[in-house]
Write an enzyme that holds these catalytic residues in place. Sequence first.
Site, short mmCIF file in Angstrom:
data_model
loop_
_atom_site.label_atom_id
_atom_site.label_comp_id
_atom_site.label_asym_id
_atom_site.label_seq_id
_atom_site.Cartn_x
_atom_site.Cartn_y
_atom_site.Cartn_z
N ASP A 37 -24.35 -13.73 23.14
CA ASP A 37 -24.89 -12.58 22.39
C ASP A 37 -25.42 -11.47 23.29
O ASP A 37 -26.51 -10.95 23.08
CB ASP A 37 -26.04 -13.03 21.46
CG ASP A 37 -25.77 -14.31 20.71
OD1 ASP A 37 -24.60 -14.55 20.39
OD2 ASP A 37 -26.73 -15.06 20.43
N GLU A 207 -21.81 -11.53 11.24
CA GLU A 207 -23.07 -11.35 11.97
C GLU A 207 -22.84 -10.39 13.14
O GLU A 207 -21.77 -9.80 13.28
CB GLU A 207 -23.56 -12.70 12.50
CG GLU A 207 -22.57 -13.39 13.43
CD GLU A 207 -22.87 -14.86 13.67
OE1 GLU A 207 -23.68 -15.45 12.92
OE2 GLU A 207 -22.28 -15.43 14.61
#
Length: 325
Positions: A37, A207
């Site tokens: 991420d 997401e």
Amino acid sequence: MKTSIVSIALLLCSLSSFAQTIQKTSGNPVFPGWYADPEGIIFNKRFYIYPTFSAPYEKQVFLDAFSSEDLITWKKHPAILDTAAIKWAKRAVWAPSIIEKDKKYYLFFGANDIQNDQEKGGIGVAVSDSPEGPFKDHLGKPLIDKFHNGAQPIDQFVFKDKDGQHYLFYGGWKHCNVAKLNKDFTGFVPFEDGTIFREITPENYVEGPFMFIRNGKYYFMWSEGGWTGPNYSVAYAIADSPFGPFKRVGKILQQDPEVARGAGHHSVIQVPGKDQYFIVYHRRPLTETDGNHRETCIDIMTFNDKGEINPVKITKEGVGPVTLK
């Protein structure tokens, strides 16, 4: 004998210098360790990457950062944020997003992976005088601690619009919201209709939202698929407003069976003043089956004549060198 030793030493130094000279790319991953991420950003003419420490939830209690002058050599800044400084955060510290405002650095993060409104956790904000930390809790509580419009409060991205207004894009569980941050990042300002959280979920969104502006257009990007699977990927839309509507154009980042699996949850770095872009993302090596075994990588991102993003070729070579003036 001494002459021989000196000669060997000089030769080794020369070889080392030569090896450094011929290193023309970063290589992927750009730094060792399991990290996911990643948010890439530029501060003070230096590249920074802020990733999730990719481990079981109970071990995700800190965030490291990395910085580089050229995208080639990276320096680790360990534990810039730790749950010891965020009393309400216990585990699953995820997906940092950072921005500079008024000579302070604000780090937005998710924690605790809450599954309902009764659990404690959500999206928090930490602040520091340096991009390298240490960061302390800005609020003493989560900024967002409830589900709104079905969006799990994770995967936050702070975005500064052309007029200077800051927005927070966020959301898991296939829903994405945008909210208008107040000036000191302690809360939100309602939209004209009185709502705080506006849903902007595009087709196939899962997401990891991200946004940037190019040639006056808003490029909204997100991750699709499951994060532990091989088909994790990134898609995007283009709009005239940060609120959309966002019509999905297509995927631009995904696995290459010859290189790595599960390429996703990304960010984008633009070299200031240039039409030069890099995509920073994580992927899983072909040799790994553990869901947490993810590495941070960088590759080149380009556009066609219509302004559409070309499919990214994920590489082992990486990028660089790039220096900032």
